[in-house]
Design a protein around this motif. Sequence first.
Motif, mmCIF file in Angstrom:
data_model
loop_
_atom_site.group_PDB
_atom_site.id
_atom_site.type_symbol
_atom_site.label_atom_id
_atom_site.label_comp_id
_atom_site.label_asym_id
_atom_site.label_seq_id
_atom_site.Cartn_x
_atom_site.Cartn_y
_atom_site.Cartn_z
ATOM 1 N N TRP A 300 -23.246 -11.430 -8.549
ATOM 2 C CA TRP A 300 -24.379 -10.553 -8.858
ATOM 3 C C TRP A 300 -25.413 -10.595 -7.724
ATOM 4 C CZ3 TRP A 300 -27.419 -11.370 -14.096
ATOM 5 C CH2 TRP A 300 -28.366 -10.355 -14.270
ATOM 6 N N PHE A 301 -25.677 -11.802 -7.216
ATOM 7 C CA PHE A 301 -26.673 -11.966 -6.155
ATOM 8 C C PHE A 301 -26.025 -12.126 -4.780
ATOM 9 C CE2 PHE A 301 -28.572 -13.194 -10.108
ATOM 10 C CZ PHE A 301 -29.864 -12.676 -10.044
ATOM 11 N N ALA A 302 -24.868 -12.777 -4.745
ATOM 12 C CA ALA A 302 -24.255 -13.064 -3.452
ATOM 13 C C ALA A 302 -23.626 -11.832 -2.828
ATOM 14 C CB ALA A 302 -23.201 -14.164 -3.615
ATOM 15 N N ASN A 303 -23.090 -10.945 -3.638
ATOM 16 C CA ASN A 303 -22.404 -9.785 -3.054
ATOM 17 C C ASN A 303 -23.347 -8.879 -2.267
ATOM 18 O OD1 ASN A 303 -19.460 -9.104 -3.303
ATOM 19 N ND2 ASN A 303 -20.351 -7.058 -3.554
ATOM 20 N N PRO A 304 -24.538 -8.587 -2.788
ATOM 21 C CA PRO A 304 -25.456 -7.795 -1.957
ATOM 22 C C PRO A 304 -25.881 -8.522 -0.682
ATOM 23 C CG PRO A 304 -26.113 -7.715 -4.255
ATOM 24 C CD PRO A 304 -25.053 -8.767 -4.151
ATOM 25 N N ILE A 305 -26.063 -9.842 -0.750
ATOM 26 C CA ILE A 305 -26.612 -10.587 0.383
ATOM 27 C C ILE A 305 -25.535 -11.013 1.368
ATOM 28 C CG2 ILE A 305 -27.860 -12.698 1.024
ATOM 29 C CD1 ILE A 305 -29.275 -12.486 -1.731
ATOM 30 N N PHE A 306 -24.400 -11.527 0.842
ATOM 31 C CA PHE A 306 -23.346 -12.048 1.720
ATOM 32 C C PHE A 306 -22.150 -11.111 1.827
ATOM 33 C CE2 PHE A 306 -25.679 -15.728 0.186
ATOM 34 C CZ PHE A 306 -25.858 -16.483 1.336
ATOM 35 N N GLY A 307 -22.104 -10.104 0.958
ATOM 36 C CA GLY A 307 -20.964 -9.210 0.947
ATOM 37 C C GLY A 307 -21.266 -7.874 1.589
ATOM 38 N N ASP A 308 -21.023 -6.807 0.791
ATOM 39 C CA ASP A 308 -21.143 -5.457 1.352
ATOM 40 C C ASP A 308 -22.498 -4.817 1.102
ATOM 41 O OD1 ASP A 308 -21.051 -4.972 -1.344
ATOM 42 O OD2 ASP A 308 -19.185 -3.822 -1.296
ATOM 43 N N GLY A 309 -23.479 -5.594 0.605
ATOM 44 C CA GLY A 309 -24.811 -5.050 0.383
ATOM 45 C C GLY A 309 -24.984 -4.387 -0.961
ATOM 46 N N ASP A 310 -23.959 -4.465 -1.817
ATOM 47 C CA ASP A 310 -24.033 -3.803 -3.112
ATOM 48 C C ASP A 310 -23.539 -4.753 -4.194
ATOM 49 O OD1 ASP A 310 -24.504 -1.849 -4.949
ATOM 50 O OD2 ASP A 310 -22.943 -0.462 -4.252
ATOM 51 N N TYR A 311 -23.752 -4.325 -5.437
ATOM 52 C CA TYR A 311 -23.280 -5.134 -6.558
ATOM 53 C C TYR A 311 -21.758 -5.045 -6.677
ATOM 54 C CZ TYR A 311 -28.176 -5.296 -8.021
ATOM 55 O OH TYR A 311 -29.524 -5.498 -8.063
ATOM 56 N N PRO A 312 -21.127 -6.068 -7.238
ATOM 57 C CA PRO A 312 -19.675 -6.001 -7.456
ATOM 58 C C PRO A 312 -19.307 -4.821 -8.360
ATOM 59 C CG PRO A 312 -20.476 -8.243 -7.764
ATOM 60 C CD PRO A 312 -21.685 -7.372 -7.660
ATOM 61 N N VAL A 313 -18.146 -4.283 -8.130
ATOM 62 C CA VAL A 313 -17.678 -3.146 -8.933
ATOM 63 C C VAL A 313 -17.609 -3.518 -10.409
ATOM 64 C CG1 VAL A 313 -15.728 -1.587 -9.332
ATOM 65 C CG2 VAL A 313 -16.401 -2.179 -6.991
ATOM 66 N N SER A 314 -17.211 -4.772 -10.699
ATOM 67 C CA SER A 314 -17.092 -5.184 -12.099
ATOM 68 C C SER A 314 -18.431 -5.098 -12.818
ATOM 69 C CB SER A 314 -16.542 -6.616 -12.182
ATOM 70 O OG SER A 314 -17.389 -7.533 -11.510
ATOM 71 N N LEU A 315 -19.549 -5.397 -12.115
ATOM 72 C CA LEU A 315 -20.870 -5.273 -12.737
ATOM 73 C C LEU A 315 -21.206 -3.814 -12.992
ATOM 74 C CD1 LEU A 315 -21.292 -8.318 -12.091
ATOM 75 C CD2 LEU A 315 -23.670 -7.727 -11.569
ATOM 76 N N LYS A 316 -20.832 -2.950 -12.088
ATOM 77 C CA LYS A 316 -21.102 -1.526 -12.274
ATOM 78 C C LYS A 316 -20.345 -0.995 -13.489
ATOM 79 C CE LYS A 316 -21.887 -0.657 -7.341
ATOM 80 N NZ LYS A 316 -21.468 0.103 -6.141
ATOM 81 N N ILE A 317 -19.105 -1.454 -13.653
ATOM 82 C CA ILE A 317 -18.318 -1.011 -14.812
ATOM 83 C C ILE A 317 -18.900 -1.577 -16.094
ATOM 84 C CG2 ILE A 317 -16.052 -1.191 -15.894
ATOM 85 C CD1 ILE A 317 -14.851 -1.223 -13.083
ATOM 86 N N THR A 318 -19.317 -2.834 -16.046
ATOM 87 C CA THR A 318 -19.832 -3.490 -17.254
ATOM 88 C C THR A 318 -21.155 -2.897 -17.699
ATOM 89 O OG1 THR A 318 -18.730 -5.560 -16.655
ATOM 90 C CG2 THR A 318 -20.537 -5.701 -18.246
#
Length: 1044
Positions: A300-318
């Motif tokens: 939830w927090f690491a993907n925007p900061i350490f990943g692609d700058g966005d929330y994980p797809v699973s969070l968007k679906i949920t």
Amino acid sequence: MLSHPSPPTPQRLLLSLLLLLCVWNKAACSLGEGREIWQQPKLDPILKDQSFLHGNFPSGFLWGSGTSAFQTEGAWDQEGKGPSIWDHFTRSTDVASDSYTHWEEDVEALEYLGVRSYSFSLSWPRLFPDGNARGQPNPAAVEHYSRLIERLLERKIEPIVTLHHWDLPQVLQERYGGWRNDTLVGLFEEYAAFCFHTFGSRVRYWLTMHNPYLVAVQGYGTGVHAPGETGGPAGSLIVAHNLIRAHAKAWHAYNAHFRPTQKGQVSIVLGSHWVEPQRGQATAANVERCQQSIEAVLGWFANPIFGDGDYPVSLKITHGALLPTFSPEEKLWVQKTADFFALSFGPNNLRLGRSLVQYGQTVTPDLRHLLGWIKLEYGDPRVLLAEGGWFSEASVGKEDTVAIYLMKRFINQVLQAIKFDGVKVFGYSAWSLVDGFEWNNGFTVRRGLFYIDFSQPNRTRTAKTTAQYYRRVVTDNGFPSDETSREIKGRLPCEFHWGIADSTLQVHFYPFSPQFTDPHLYSWNLTGDGSLRPVPGVTVHTRRAQCTDYLAIRGHLRLFASTGASHYRFALNWSLILPQGDLSNVNTEALRYYRCVLTELKKLDLQAVVILYYPTHKAPNLGLPGPLHASGGWLNYSTAEAFQEYAALCYQQLGSWVPYWITINEPNRLVDVYSSGKEMHQAAHNLLLAHTKAWRLYERVYSNQQRALVSLALHADWAEPANPFLDSHMAAAQRFLLFELGRFLDPLLGTRYEEKHSKGKYPQEMTAYLEERARVLGLPGSPLPNFTDAESEELRGALSFIALNHFTTRLVSPYPHRQASFQQKQPPDHGCWTLSDPTWPSSGLGQALVPWGLRKILNWVNQRYGGALPIIVTGSGVDDQAPVEDKLRQHFLRSYLQEALKARQSDGVNLQGFYVWKLQDRGVPQFGLFTSTHHQSKAKASLAAYRQIITQGGFPDDNTTQTCRSSEQHEPCSVCAWMFRNKAMLVFGGCLLITAVMLAALVVFVTQRNQTRSRGRGVNRRIRRRRREGGVPVCSCPPVKCSL
């Protein structure tokens, strides 16, 4: 102080993209591969260092400890501090650990630990009571933190400073609604910039905020934490979005204005749990669920900061439309706003993680796998363990034994992640330095390395045992190798017992074939239905079944002989031999069956070790004949007398074939079935007297003729002090061993430190402890029975060898009072509590594999009782659920026998045997060297391992076969074995051969007969022809003489 950055222009966006492509290294290409962690082969605990790794951390590793402002500072309204949301939420005026006043003592505590870093947080409301960093700061606060930083640097301790650890100024909550309002994003940037400007020249590591997940979920979603808002998922999502943006603002502020001169690093502390798939099955669906569980917290927090700058797809679906979005510009702006990955791994996230699991997933404290996931998911970043640790109940006080082993486990998992998985962990902060206010748990739990008595105004810091343990780890920079764990080379003597141990031998009364026991004569209705019908009135002589008629015996001993072992330990069934408990009803057939087993063993030149009484440890009769159990069992002295009568019968009927007798197996485990301490002591007393009576009987009547050795076998697991820093634990471990072993061996052998007349008595330490315990509890006296003078005399020396069954090692501590009150029952009489080290490898049934424990228990027995009597390990093994490739048992055999060799060769222990438990499974795979008969009695891989050790006589340098004079006798016949395996083919071939011979004989016979007839006819024809040619009448009558 700083204006908000303007939205990026298209040119700036393009430039940023190009820079990112250029800067990203090869590791970045692995982003999003975290799912692989669940698909990797399972760690094998028996492989070297997979369960526990001995080794050192990298040079310069940043050992540390940490605290947070609200939990420890106190002084909530002193020297200009403003209220925080936690002051308002708890409405507490407690001074907590009073670190604001006792900060120098905190630094001394750090020096005691020997750490190189201290992670602490600044109090936003202490620095800016109104929350506005544009105004003037509180000078007292600035001075306080400056003093602390200066002192740390003087002591060569690196300050790691957190800007915000949950204690938001209350005024910002009231004015803006706290983190629900994006106004705080700019306010936090200004506060961060002030801190960078004021303290940054002396601080190399900055952490913007600590575990924002808990702030969003528990502070604004469930209301468990301050400010106590219950906005549900929608509120949490908005707060999380603002926290991420606030962090990014602070990072950009440092990067743009302070990094060039201060050359520090900035990150954010993110917390997480770990989850394993349902039943450990890494199917694609299970792996995806696990990935989603971690993404719902850490991602939830690491993907925007350490990943692609966005929330994980699973969070968007949920969460769908509830989830805020980042614009394309914001994604680039948020992305890569951390110079290293700071991780929090502790009880708070693990508790919350349990609410996120589904479909049978399991939350586990597996820090190594979490670190591996971070490496795979976010491109191999450098990692700081900013918070690592667990908690203890407040009642534990300074003796936080369990926390030692959890700390040991976590730190070793970090070492494994570094050494085996290549994770770039550069520091570990043990949480926390001192006891403090534990958020919604208040002061009911403790997490400090240093104990604080909150009822005392001086708040003295006292090192807990975890502090002593952590200090040792820091000093050693890890876990140095233990010299005693190294393998040695050598052989055990030719007369060493290589044994197999079994429980009560099953008796099969009926022989395989009835051909010699059925008196009827049968006719075969060959032309009819093919049945056999007895001929009326006709009987034939019969004979009793011979030992060779019992195929069960032959098959069982064939399995045993194939192991290469020289000694077989098994038990008789007392209740089967004497169903009434006396000689009024003797089962002669059972005795005959046992005699057959023994004679067949002797034919194979194999030795028997026979147990007279093998307790079942369960209802209905504990292995006793029914009438004896009904009359009180081992609480009644008459059972000891009945046992002597039973032993006499066995000696008389079977003694000629038995070189070793064990009277009673594990009496120290049998007494556990009794509910009260008094009953346990009485049962142990009578069991000891029963053994002595049987031993003395053999000495008087049978020893001169049969010359066997007689003993009793004790369950002998090693007792290791649970807390090596406490004398009370040392004493508890010794007391545990005395209750387990000393109560039986001391009366028989005395000790090497006491006079001869002390034999025949219970251990003095045990007697004194029970007397003192009775006095403290107000009992009328010690529950320990006394021996009469005659009994003491009979006990002295009534042992021919020391038989020990050893399986594992237990950690032993004094029985905690809180445990007794929680379970609402009286602690055991020895006052000990047992637990296990979670870093020890263990079996499916939970048996810990601790090879060095065998060596320690052998040395303890040898030192206490001298080396005059031989010691035999009459049972040792481990369960292994593998049907054939039982790697755990192979490791057990090699490692435990290594320790047996060390005890004999290096320590001088008079060890003369080792028996593996056991020959064959009776159902599902467990302890057997062979599978059960339902699984065709297949040999497991451990059999070959054990056989190799036997063949070599241990662990020789050259791996050659041990040559003993009797080796040929024990070497099984390879031709015989081949014939047995191919017996069906041999019978069939024999039948074919006999048939061929008979056919050949018949052909020869018929041919010769025809030739003879043919020759006879030819002779007759020639005679008749000659007569016709000479005119001589043919007459076959004899000549007749005529008279005149």
